[in-house]
Design a protein around this motif. Structure first.
Motif, PDB file in Angstrom:
ATOM      1  N   LEU A 175       7.338  -1.152   9.422  1.00  0.00           N
ATOM      2  CA  LEU A 175       7.156   0.296   9.530  1.00  0.00           C
ATOM      3  C   LEU A 175       7.245   0.967   8.162  1.00  0.00           C
ATOM      4  O   LEU A 175       6.430   1.829   7.828  1.00  0.00           O
ATOM      5  N   LEU A 176       8.215   0.563   7.359  1.00  0.00           N
ATOM      6  CA  LEU A 176       8.396   1.193   6.053  1.00  0.00           C
ATOM      7  C   LEU A 176       7.268   0.837   5.095  1.00  0.00           C
ATOM      8  O   LEU A 176       6.910   1.639   4.219  1.00  0.00           O
ATOM      9  N   THR A 177       6.714  -0.362   5.241  1.00  0.00           N
ATOM     10  CA  THR A 177       5.645  -0.785   4.331  1.00  0.00           C
ATOM     11  C   THR A 177       4.257  -0.458   4.871  1.00  0.00           C
ATOM     12  O   THR A 177       3.252  -0.809   4.251  1.00  0.00           O
ATOM     13  N   ALA A 178       4.197   0.216   6.021  1.00  0.00           N
ATOM     14  CA  ALA A 178       2.900   0.607   6.586  1.00  0.00           C
ATOM     15  C   ALA A 178       2.283   1.767   5.812  1.00  0.00           C
ATOM     16  O   ALA A 178       1.077   1.993   5.881  1.00  0.00           O
ATOM     17  N   PHE A 179       3.125   2.512   5.073  1.00  0.00           N
ATOM     18  CA  PHE A 179       2.616   3.642   4.299  1.00  0.00           C
ATOM     19  C   PHE A 179       1.837   3.134   3.094  1.00  0.00           C
ATOM     20  O   PHE A 179       2.265   2.207   2.398  1.00  0.00           O
ATOM     21  N   ARG A 180       0.699   3.767   2.832  1.00  0.00           N
ATOM     22  CA  ARG A 180      -0.178   3.366   1.745  1.00  0.00           C
ATOM     23  C   ARG A 180      -0.296   4.506   0.743  1.00  0.00           C
ATOM     24  O   ARG A 180       0.041   5.655   1.056  1.00  0.00           O
ATOM     25  N   PRO A 181      -0.775   4.212  -0.474  1.00  0.00           N
ATOM     26  CA  PRO A 181      -0.963   5.282  -1.454  1.00  0.00           C
ATOM     27  C   PRO A 181      -1.829   6.401  -0.867  1.00  0.00           C
ATOM     28  O   PRO A 181      -2.875   6.153  -0.282  1.00  0.00           O
ATOM     29  N   GLY A 182      -1.367   7.630  -1.026  1.00  0.00           N
ATOM     30  CA  GLY A 182      -2.111   8.766  -0.491  1.00  0.00           C
ATOM     31  C   GLY A 182      -1.640   9.225   0.870  1.00  0.00           C
ATOM     32  O   GLY A 182      -1.959  10.332   1.309  1.00  0.00           O
ATOM     33  N   ASP A 183      -0.869   8.373   1.575  1.00  0.00           N
ATOM     34  CA  ASP A 183      -0.333   8.776   2.876  1.00  0.00           C
ATOM     35  C   ASP A 183       0.789   9.787   2.682  1.00  0.00           C
ATOM     36  O   ASP A 183       1.626   9.639   1.799  1.00  0.00           O
ATOM     37  N   ASP A 184       0.798  10.797   3.529  1.00  0.00           N
ATOM     38  CA  ASP A 184       1.919  11.734   3.569  1.00  0.00           C
ATOM     39  C   ASP A 184       2.655  11.533   4.884  1.00  0.00           C
ATOM     40  O   ASP A 184       3.702  10.916   4.938  1.00  0.00           O
ATOM     41  N   MET A 185       2.074  12.039   5.952  1.00  0.00           N
ATOM     42  CA  MET A 185       2.681  11.898   7.269  1.00  0.00           C
ATOM     43  C   MET A 185       1.900  10.894   8.119  1.00  0.00           C
ATOM     44  O   MET A 185       0.670  10.836   8.051  1.00  0.00           O
ATOM     45  N   ARG A 199       7.381  10.897   7.354  1.00  0.00           N
ATOM     46  CA  ARG A 199       7.049  10.509   5.985  1.00  0.00           C
ATOM     47  C   ARG A 199       8.219   9.714   5.428  1.00  0.00           C
ATOM     48  O   ARG A 199       9.329   9.735   5.972  1.00  0.00           O
ATOM     49  N   LEU A 200       7.984   8.989   4.342  1.00  0.00           N
ATOM     50  CA  LEU A 200       9.055   8.231   3.701  1.00  0.00           C
ATOM     51  C   LEU A 200      10.133   9.191   3.201  1.00  0.00           C
ATOM     52  O   LEU A 200       9.830  10.223   2.605  1.00  0.00           O
ATOM     53  N   GLY A 201      11.397   8.835   3.421  1.00  0.00           N
ATOM     54  CA  GLY A 201      12.504   9.705   3.057  1.00  0.00           C
ATOM     55  C   GLY A 201      12.970   9.515   1.629  1.00  0.00           C
ATOM     56  O   GLY A 201      12.717   8.479   0.994  1.00  0.00           O
ATOM     57  N   LEU A 202      13.685  10.505   1.127  1.00  0.00           N
ATOM     58  CA  LEU A 202      14.197  10.442  -0.238  1.00  0.00           C
ATOM     59  C   LEU A 202      15.238   9.343  -0.414  1.00  0.00           C
ATOM     60  O   LEU A 202      15.476   8.885  -1.526  1.00  0.00           O
ATOM     61  N   LEU A 248      -8.284   1.755 -12.177  1.00  0.00           N
ATOM     62  CA  LEU A 248      -7.871   0.514 -11.531  1.00  0.00           C
ATOM     63  C   LEU A 248      -7.066   0.787 -10.265  1.00  0.00           C
ATOM     64  O   LEU A 248      -6.404   1.825 -10.153  1.00  0.00           O
ATOM     65  N   PRO A 249      -7.100  -0.142  -9.308  1.00  0.00           N
ATOM     66  CA  PRO A 249      -6.344   0.044  -8.064  1.00  0.00           C
ATOM     67  C   PRO A 249      -4.851  -0.205  -8.217  1.00  0.00           C
ATOM     68  O   PRO A 249      -4.081   0.063  -7.298  1.00  0.00           O
ATOM     69  N   SER A 250      -4.424  -0.725  -9.367  1.00  0.00           N
ATOM     70  CA  SER A 250      -3.010  -1.011  -9.564  1.00  0.00           C
ATOM     71  C   SER A 250      -2.208   0.286  -9.567  1.00  0.00           C
ATOM     72  O   SER A 250      -2.684   1.335  -9.980  1.00  0.00           O
ATOM     73  N   ARG A 251      -0.962   0.195  -9.081  1.00  0.00           N
ATOM     74  CA  ARG A 251      -0.063   1.348  -9.050  1.00  0.00           C
ATOM     75  C   ARG A 251       1.358   0.850  -9.227  1.00  0.00           C
ATOM     76  O   ARG A 251       1.672  -0.322  -8.944  1.00  0.00           O
ATOM     77  N   ILE A 252       2.230   1.719  -9.725  1.00  0.00           N
ATOM     78  CA  ILE A 252       3.622   1.343  -9.897  1.00  0.00           C
ATOM     79  C   ILE A 252       4.220   1.022  -8.528  1.00  0.00           C
ATOM     80  O   ILE A 252       4.097   1.802  -7.585  1.00  0.00           O
ATOM     81  N   GLY A 253       4.827  -0.149  -8.438  1.00  0.00           N
ATOM     82  CA  GLY A 253       5.364  -0.620  -7.167  1.00  0.00           C
ATOM     83  C   GLY A 253       4.361  -1.404  -6.352  1.00  0.00           C
ATOM     84  O   GLY A 253       4.714  -1.994  -5.335  1.00  0.00           O
TER      85      GLY A 253
END
Length: 252
Positions: free
Chosen positions: A22-32, A70-73, A131-136
């Motif tokens: 569930l936590l790793t289902a979020f992708r770059p650009g996802d908010d909610m 959304r992912l929490g702080l 490039l598609p690379s991103r931090i993390g």
């Protein structure tokens, strides 16, 4: 081991796997994301997603708003506790910036985790491709210059694990044959430099070098990436190698 204990461990393992999914289902650009989308992405039944999301919200790992989450702080706070890697990023940042200025291309700092590289820092250059690379973010180690730079100086067991997992084709020239990968890494060990010639993406080349500790073990790797029709690997390779050697001495 009694059956009840074994069954309890199986349930705990399944729950942990689902929480991670569930936590790793979020992708770059996802908010909610809603429960239905999380269920679709993870394959976890909606009823289970609803229950697990409630636990994650209660712990501050997810934030709920208007029926979506959304992912929490709290996750950001946990990430900041990775002090060893944070120290590496802080120490490397001036060197990465200098290398970017010298080459005008994107510079990556990455570590090996399992069979993939994880990007700890990226300093994007003005002349570099998007490039598609991103931090993390992660990428198969065998298909990147920085991954091969690290693999070349890693124990044989690490390379064998990568090969056993499979060498999928990522770009048009990805090395997918174990024997060819081994020969390529032998050259990396001899030169201290690894190359990606459209192995990760069409039209992109990379040059990388490892950051080694005092015992010659790879701690991380740095690379520059740019367009194949603009970057001359032979010209930028000395800068990459010099930066890696200097930073390795600094870290040691």
């Amino acid at each position: 081991m009694r059956a009840a204990q074994r069954n309890g461990e199986d349930v705990a393992g399944l729950t942990a796997t689902r929480l991670t999914a569930l936590l790793t289902a979020f992708r770059p650009g996802d908010d909610m994301l809603g429960v239905s989308e999380l269920s679709r992405r993870t394959g976890v039944p909606k009823s289970s997603v609803h229950r697990l999301v409630g636990h994650l919200v209660a712990q501050g790992l997810l934030d709920r708003e208007n029926g979506a989450v959304r992912l929490g702080l709290k996750l950001f706070e946990i990430g900041q506790l990775a002090t060893q890697q944070r120290g590496l990023v802080d120490a490397a940042r001036p060197y990465l910036a200098d290398l970017r200025e010298a080459t005008r291309n994107t510079v990556h700092l990455a570590v090996l985790e399992g069979t993939e590289v994880v990007y700890l820092d990226i300093v994007r250059g003005p002349d570099a491709p998007n490039l598609p690379s991103r931090i993390g973010g992660r990428f198969p180690a065998h298909a990147t210059a920085v991954g091969k730079a690290i693999l070349a100086f890693s124990p044989d067991s690490v390379l064998e694990k990568v090969i056993a997992t499979g060498l999928p084709r990522i770009g048009p020239r990805t090395i997918t044959a174990p024997g060819l990968l081994r020969r390529s890494l032998a050259k990396v060990r001899a030169d201290g430099l690894a190359h990606d010639r459209e192995e990760s993406r069409v039209g992109v080349v990379c040059v990388a070098s490892p950051l080694l500790d005092g015992d010659g073990r790879p701690r991380a790797g740095i690379s520059i990436s740019g367009w194949s029709n603009r970057v001359r690997p032979g010209r930028v390779a000395p800068a990459v190698r010099t930066t890696a050697l200097t930073l390795s001495r600094t870290l040691s």
